[in-house]
Enzyme design. Sequence first.
Site, PDB file in Angstrom:
ATOM      1  N   ARG A 121       0.937  -1.296  -0.153  1.00 16.95           N
ATOM      2  CA  ARG A 121       0.007   0.011  -0.103  1.00 16.95           C
ATOM      3  C   ARG A 121       0.899   1.342  -0.015  1.00 16.95           C
ATOM      4  NH1 ARG A 121      -4.584  -1.623   4.504  1.00 16.95           N
ATOM      5  NH2 ARG A 121      -5.140  -3.484   3.559  1.00 16.95           N
ATOM      6  N   ARG A 132      -3.357   6.361  -1.078  1.00 19.60           N
ATOM      7  CA  ARG A 132      -3.780   6.397   0.492  1.00 19.60           C
ATOM      8  C   ARG A 132      -3.060   7.490   1.308  1.00 19.60           C
ATOM      9  NH1 ARG A 132      -3.792   0.679  -0.415  1.00 19.60           N
ATOM     10  NH2 ARG A 132      -5.992  -0.169  -0.196  1.00 19.60           N
ATOM     11  N   ARG A 165      -6.177  12.171  -7.139  1.00 24.05           N
ATOM     12  CA  ARG A 165      -7.348  11.535  -7.165  1.00 24.05           C
ATOM     13  C   ARG A 165      -8.745  12.391  -7.025  1.00 24.05           C
ATOM     14  NH1 ARG A 165      -8.474   6.863  -5.153  1.00 24.05           N
ATOM     15  NH2 ARG A 165     -10.550   7.533  -5.543  1.00 24.05           N
ATOM     16  N   ASP A 180      -6.259  -2.865  -8.211  1.00 22.16           N
ATOM     17  CA  ASP A 180      -6.846  -3.465  -7.131  1.00 22.16           C
ATOM     18  C   ASP A 180      -6.973  -5.058  -7.360  1.00 22.16           C
ATOM     19  OD1 ASP A 180      -8.130  -2.485  -4.493  1.00 22.16           O
ATOM     20  OD2 ASP A 180      -9.357  -4.194  -5.151  1.00 22.16           O
ATOM     21  N   TYR A 208     -15.140 -11.414  -1.322  1.00 17.33           N
ATOM     22  CA  TYR A 208     -15.733  -9.937  -1.745  1.00 17.33           C
ATOM     23  C   TYR A 208     -16.808 -10.464  -2.467  1.00 17.33           C
ATOM     24  CZ  TYR A 208     -11.992  -7.484   0.223  1.00 17.33           C
ATOM     25  OH  TYR A 208     -10.971  -6.927   1.076  1.00 17.33           O
TER      26      TYR A 208
HETATM   27  O1  1CP Z   1       0.503   0.481  -2.945  1.00 17.90           O
HETATM   28  C1  1CP Z   1      -0.555  -0.617  -3.265  1.00 17.90           C
HETATM   29  O2  1CP Z   1      -0.437  -1.662  -2.590  1.00 17.90           O
HETATM   30  C2  1CP Z   1      -0.971  -0.613  -4.869  1.00 17.90           C
HETATM   31  C3  1CP Z   1      -2.365  -0.731  -4.986  1.00 17.90           C
HETATM   32  C4  1CP Z   1      -3.119  -1.750  -4.385  1.00 17.90           C
HETATM   33  C5  1CP Z   1      -3.042  -3.216  -4.042  1.00 17.90           C
HETATM   34  C6  1CP Z   1      -1.859  -3.946  -4.125  1.00 17.90           C
HETATM   35  C7  1CP Z   1      -4.562  -1.290  -3.852  1.00 17.90           C
HETATM   36  C8  1CP Z   1      -4.986   0.097  -4.210  1.00 17.90           C
HETATM   37  N1  1CP Z   1      -5.166  -2.390  -3.660  1.00 17.90           N
HETATM   38  C9  1CP Z   1      -4.410  -3.673  -3.368  1.00 17.90           C
HETATM   39  C10 1CP Z   1      -4.933  -4.947  -3.043  1.00 17.90           C
HETATM   40  C11 1CP Z   1      -5.735  -4.987  -2.247  1.00 17.90           C
HETATM   41  N2  1CP Z   1      -7.044  -4.636  -2.375  1.00 17.90           N
HETATM   42  C12 1CP Z   1      -5.903  -6.048  -1.311  1.00 17.90           C
HETATM   43  C13 1CP Z   1      -4.803  -6.946  -0.699  1.00 17.90           C
HETATM   44  C14 1CP Z   1      -3.693  -6.172  -0.111  1.00 17.90           C
HETATM   45  C15 1CP Z   1      -4.248  -5.881   1.238  1.00 17.90           C
HETATM   46  O3  1CP Z   1      -4.437  -6.673   2.302  1.00 17.90           O
HETATM   47  O4  1CP Z   1      -4.104  -4.584   1.498  1.00 17.90           O
HETATM   48  C16 1CP Z   1      -7.038  -6.146  -0.814  1.00 17.90           C
HETATM   49  C17 1CP Z   1      -7.853  -6.925   0.354  1.00 17.90           C
HETATM   50  C18 1CP Z   1      -7.891  -5.255  -1.477  1.00 17.90           C
HETATM   51  C19 1CP Z   1      -9.176  -4.808  -1.102  1.00 17.90           C
HETATM   52  C20 1CP Z   1      -9.546  -3.354  -0.724  1.00 17.90           C
HETATM   53  N3  1CP Z   1      -9.518  -2.226  -1.628  1.00 17.90           N
HETATM   54  C21 1CP Z   1      -9.781  -2.780   0.553  1.00 17.90           C
HETATM   55  C22 1CP Z   1      -9.864  -3.769   1.814  1.00 17.90           C
HETATM   56  C23 1CP Z   1     -11.115  -3.680   2.249  1.00 17.90           C
HETATM   57  C24 1CP Z   1     -11.282  -4.679   3.500  1.00 17.90           C
HETATM   58  O5  1CP Z   1     -11.760  -5.876   3.040  1.00 17.90           O
HETATM   59  O6  1CP Z   1     -11.087  -4.299   4.481  1.00 17.90           O
HETATM   60  C25 1CP Z   1      -9.843  -1.633   0.108  1.00 17.90           C
HETATM   61  C26 1CP Z   1     -10.062  -0.426   1.287  1.00 17.90           C
HETATM   62  C27 1CP Z   1      -9.687  -1.403  -1.144  1.00 17.90           C
HETATM   63  C28 1CP Z   1      -9.491  -0.034  -1.857  1.00 17.90           C
HETATM   64  C29 1CP Z   1      -8.162   0.467  -2.336  1.00 17.90           C
HETATM   65  N4  1CP Z   1      -7.328  -0.172  -3.029  1.00 17.90           N
HETATM   66  C30 1CP Z   1      -6.195   0.729  -3.365  1.00 17.90           C
HETATM   67  C31 1CP Z   1      -6.239   1.876  -2.784  1.00 17.90           C
HETATM   68  C32 1CP Z   1      -5.548   2.745  -2.998  1.00 17.90           C
HETATM   69  C33 1CP Z   1      -7.523   1.812  -2.104  1.00 17.90           C
HETATM   70  C34 1CP Z   1      -8.037   3.092  -1.360  1.00 17.90           C
HETATM   71  C35 1CP Z   1      -9.588   3.542  -2.402  1.00 17.90           C
HETATM   72  C36 1CP Z   1      -9.311   5.063  -2.454  1.00 17.90           C
HETATM   73  O7  1CP Z   1      -8.051   5.700  -2.460  1.00 17.90           O
HETATM   74  O8  1CP Z   1     -10.176   5.561  -2.613  1.00 17.90           O
END
Ligand code: 1CP
Length: 345
Positions: free
Chosen positions: A30, A34, A43, A79, A154
């Site tokens: 991440r 964020r 964004r 994602d 999901y």
């Molecule tokens: O920096 C990075 O990691 C690159 C981008 C990335 C990656 C590798 C994002 C962007 N998401 C992911 C993978 C991801 N997405 C995972 C596996 C890694 C982890 O455990 O963090 C998971 C579980 C998700 C699902 C997801 N997407 C969640 C988790 C929700 C939950 O179940 O609690 C969330 C909050 C997102 C949204 C998301 N994905 C990425 C970003 C930057 C965001 C935030 C959204 C935004 O900025 O509006």
Amino acid sequence: MTSPTSPTDSAFLKAARGEPVPHTPVWFMRQAGRSLPEYLRVREGVGMLESCMNPELVVEITLQPVRRYGVDAAIFFSDIVLPLKAVGVDLDIKPGVGPVVENPVRTLADVEAIPDLTPEHVTFITEAVQGLVAELGGTPLIGFAGAPFTVASYLVEGGPSKEHAKTKAMMFGAPDVWDALMRKIAAMSATYLEVQVAAGASAVQLFDSWAGALTPADYRDQVQPHSARVLERAGALGVPRIHFGVGTTNLLGLMGEAGADVVGVDWRTPLADAIPLVGDRGVQGNLDPTLVFAPTEVMTARAAEVIEAGRAAKGHIFNLGHGVIPSTDPDQLKRLTEFVQSYPS
Ligand code: 1CP
């Protein structure tokens, strides 16, 4: 620090292959998005899914942490649910929530209604990765996909879940639906990785973030074979494969056996305990993500312990034990990066 001229010679790929390194390589899960002010700026007014499908934005957001921290690898900004979106599953990524699926999957007909992913569904990914690789020079790009269990959660729950109760109920009670769903997602994740590597990604990470909800026996029987198929197809591409989950102390051996070259370890398991469990593989991790909120000298002392423990592994890639917490101070991550890269290897 001098940058390598080709990703092949980078500290990150050397560590992933178990070769000697000039310094312990470091990147952060991440790291893209964020917490960075420059991320929030680009964004503004653009939805998460929309950003992921815009190659220009993907290139910019992926590069931001590389520029700011000088980390040893970039992680592709996307994602784990993007392939589902690309084949037409009705979902959104809601701010502050995460992926939300309009019509959760419950029956065999629901599974069969999801089209298989082809490279043509994700030409924007190919374009983004090609653009990135051109900009990154010697810094390797990590491609990624969600593992079948975590993506299934999901799809079946309809959104984020703590217990994964409906998902596990399907796994226990409807084995035919479960098997079909896991096969569908495994094929999709493998194709998604193939597209990223074909476009120039140097390594892949399979995120099974929620696998820690499973017992070792259930993981081995109901999940590991499906993740193994994804890792096998990724392995045929000749790039290192990292396999990561949270709360997986009891699963580290099985996650390695699924076909990983490097096993990601969360912060709850000391690396000294994890290394014997993963066998002849590298490890990635595992500083507690909350330590960046501690005084710098406390954080770096704990980082030094992680690096020292990592010496016993076949290879060690430094990371946090899970993702960067959104309120993290970027200056503190910069100090952590510099500390790890200047620590004697
Ligand atoms: O920096 C990075 O990691 C690159 C981008 C990335 C990656 C590798 C994002 C962007 N998401 C992911 C993978 C991801 N997405 C995972 C596996 C890694 C982890 O455990 O963090 C998971 C579980 C998700 C699902 C997801 N997407 C969640 C988790 C929700 C939950 O179940 O609690 C969330 C909050 C997102 C949204 C998301 N994905 C990425 C970003 C930057 C965001 C935030 C959204 C935004 O900025 O509006």
